[in-house]
Design a protein around this motif. Structure first.
Motif, mmCIF file in Angstrom:
data_model
loop_
_atom_site.group_PDB
_atom_site.id
_atom_site.type_symbol
_atom_site.label_atom_id
_atom_site.label_comp_id
_atom_site.label_asym_id
_atom_site.label_seq_id
_atom_site.Cartn_x
_atom_site.Cartn_y
_atom_site.Cartn_z
ATOM 1 N N PRO A 148 0.779 -1.239 0.000
ATOM 2 C CA PRO A 148 0.000 0.000 0.000
ATOM 3 C C PRO A 148 0.811 1.290 0.000
ATOM 4 C CG PRO A 148 -0.087 -1.051 2.145
ATOM 5 C CD PRO A 148 0.549 -2.030 1.218
ATOM 6 N N TYR A 149 2.062 1.237 0.456
ATOM 7 C CA TYR A 149 2.797 2.482 0.624
ATOM 8 C C TYR A 149 3.786 2.760 -0.501
ATOM 9 C CZ TYR A 149 0.670 1.743 5.135
ATOM 10 O OH TYR A 149 -0.252 1.498 6.120
ATOM 11 N N VAL A 150 3.659 2.043 -1.603
ATOM 12 C CA VAL A 150 4.516 2.284 -2.764
ATOM 13 C C VAL A 150 4.093 3.548 -3.509
ATOM 14 C CG1 VAL A 150 5.180 1.386 -5.039
ATOM 15 C CG2 VAL A 150 5.156 -0.130 -3.047
ATOM 16 N N SER A 151 2.784 3.747 -3.615
ATOM 17 C CA SER A 151 2.267 4.902 -4.352
ATOM 18 C C SER A 151 0.816 5.119 -3.950
ATOM 19 C CB SER A 151 2.351 4.661 -5.868
ATOM 20 O OG SER A 151 1.429 3.654 -6.257
ATOM 21 N N ALA A 152 0.253 6.234 -4.396
ATOM 22 C CA ALA A 152 -1.154 6.531 -4.106
ATOM 23 C C ALA A 152 -2.067 5.507 -4.773
ATOM 24 C CB ALA A 152 -1.506 7.941 -4.584
ATOM 25 N N ARG A 153 -1.675 5.033 -5.956
ATOM 26 C CA ARG A 153 -2.479 4.029 -6.643
ATOM 27 C C ARG A 153 -2.493 2.722 -5.850
ATOM 28 N NH1 ARG A 153 -0.701 2.227 -12.563
ATOM 29 N NH2 ARG A 153 0.952 1.259 -11.322
ATOM 30 N N HIS A 154 -1.344 2.319 -5.317
ATOM 31 C CA HIS A 154 -1.288 1.114 -4.489
ATOM 32 C C HIS A 154 -2.127 1.303 -3.221
ATOM 33 C CE1 HIS A 154 2.092 0.099 -7.093
ATOM 34 N NE2 HIS A 154 2.095 -1.106 -6.589
ATOM 35 N N TYR A 155 -2.077 2.494 -2.654
ATOM 36 C CA TYR A 155 -2.843 2.741 -1.431
ATOM 37 C C TYR A 155 -4.340 2.690 -1.719
ATOM 38 C CZ TYR A 155 -4.051 4.710 3.105
ATOM 39 O OH TYR A 155 -4.569 4.893 4.366
ATOM 40 N N PHE A 156 -4.758 3.236 -2.869
ATOM 41 C CA PHE A 156 -6.164 3.169 -3.279
ATOM 42 C C PHE A 156 -6.618 1.703 -3.307
ATOM 43 C CE2 PHE A 156 -9.769 2.823 -6.022
ATOM 44 C CZ PHE A 156 -10.441 4.040 -5.991
ATOM 45 N N GLY A 157 -5.820 0.844 -3.959
ATOM 46 C CA GLY A 157 -6.180 -0.558 -4.068
ATOM 47 C C GLY A 157 -6.247 -1.258 -2.726
ATOM 48 N N SER A 158 -5.283 -0.957 -1.877
ATOM 49 C CA SER A 158 -5.276 -1.613 -0.565
ATOM 50 C C SER A 158 -6.459 -1.157 0.287
ATOM 51 C CB SER A 158 -3.962 -1.321 0.167
ATOM 52 O OG SER A 158 -3.866 0.045 0.536
ATOM 53 N N GLU A 159 -6.853 0.108 0.150
ATOM 54 C CA GLU A 159 -8.000 0.610 0.895
ATOM 55 C C GLU A 159 -9.307 0.023 0.368
ATOM 56 O OE1 GLU A 159 -8.172 3.087 3.829
ATOM 57 O OE2 GLU A 159 -6.630 1.540 3.745
#
Length: 281
Positions: free
Chosen positions: A10-21
């Motif tokens: 989740p903390y690689v990028s905002a896109r990764h964080y969106f997916g994890s959320e």
């Protein structure tokens, strides 16, 4: 064998964080991917790829997730950050300006400007990039469609575009794609917020023909320009330089066809892109 969901970062990028959320909220609501897909009118595979950051979230997904999970504009906010990651750093800065612009004006010399591109046209356009993968194409298409939200929001900017006639005749994606693109242009050609004019071939050369230019006017009378090149763009923030280009733009508008005459020309060109009818048996 029991299915094991792919581990997220989740903390690689905002896109990764969106997916994890998305996954966190889905699991907290005890929903499977299939169940969530039914609620937000998507496909299981698309949602799975969003969760693993393989796919940029489509522009309409954040609002549907917020409605499904009761999260107000939480996913909307994450998407605003994630969609900027599909672009180079300087272009991200331009997008920050674009998001605040009160007036947006384009000169399009070769292709339909991004703010007016149909989904099919954008997909075909990015497909011409050497070495690009299908996933990268999809990511850029969704980012482009996301930008167009700026023209549909409650605080929509005033948008004006001057299209070189060459834009209408270059068959990006083929006849069917062009027919749909020109049909889409007609819906934007003369509305309370948008105006589109065509600069006809008979005008000849002009000062801004070397490449696409976008001009922005922001609150507080700040002005910005963005000139696109073959591989990168150039952001101009010096008021004198920007106003020089704006003067050229205003002069060019005087030689462009009116929106009504531009619509007539577009319809004429569309006839050459009419989809072929299947032969009757």
């Amino acid at each position: 064998m029991k299915f094991q969901p792919q581990a997220l970062t989740p903390y690689v990028s905002a896109r990764h964080y969106f997916g994890s959320e998305q996954r966190r909220h889905r699991e907290r609501a005890r929903l499977s991917l299939v169940q969530l897909a039914g609620i937000v009118n998507s496909s299981k595979s698309a949602l799975a790829r969003v969760e693993t950051a393989e796919l940029m979230p489509p522009p309409d997904l954040p609002a549907r997730l917020d409605a499904a999970f009761g999260t107000d504009e939480y996913f909307h906010g994450l998407y605003q950050l994630a969609k900027r990651e599909a672009h180079p750093d300087q272009y991200r800065r331009y997008m920050d300006f674009e998001a605040r612009a009160e007036v947006m004006e384009d000169v399009a010399t070769h292709v339909v400007p991004g703010m007016l591109q149909s989904e099919a046209y954008a997909r075909a356009f990015f497909g011409y990039v050497p070495g690009i993968t299908p996933e990268e194409i999809e990511e850029r298409v969704q980012a482009r469609l996301g930008r167009q939200e700026r023209l549909r929001s409650a605080s929509a900017a005033r948008y004006w575009a001057i299209l070189d006639e060459a834009v209408l005749h270059r068959p990006v994606g083929g006849p069917a794609v062009m027919h749909g693109q020109l049909e889409s242009l007609l819906t934007r050609i003369d509305t309370p917020h948008t105006k589109v004019q065509v600069l006809p071939f008979r005008h000849g050369g002009y000062a801004l023909m070397e490449g696409p230019v976008t001009l922005l006017r922001l609150p507080g009378r700040q002005v910005v320009a963005y000139e696109e090149g073959r591989k990168s763009g150039h952001l101009l923030e010096d008021p004198e330089e920007v106003n020089q280009r704006w003067a050229l733009y205003d002069a060019l508008r005087a030689y462009a066809l009116s929106p009504e005459d531009s619509a007539s020309l577009i319809r004429q060109v569309m006839e050459g892109y009419e989809p072929c009818e299947s032969e009757s048996s």
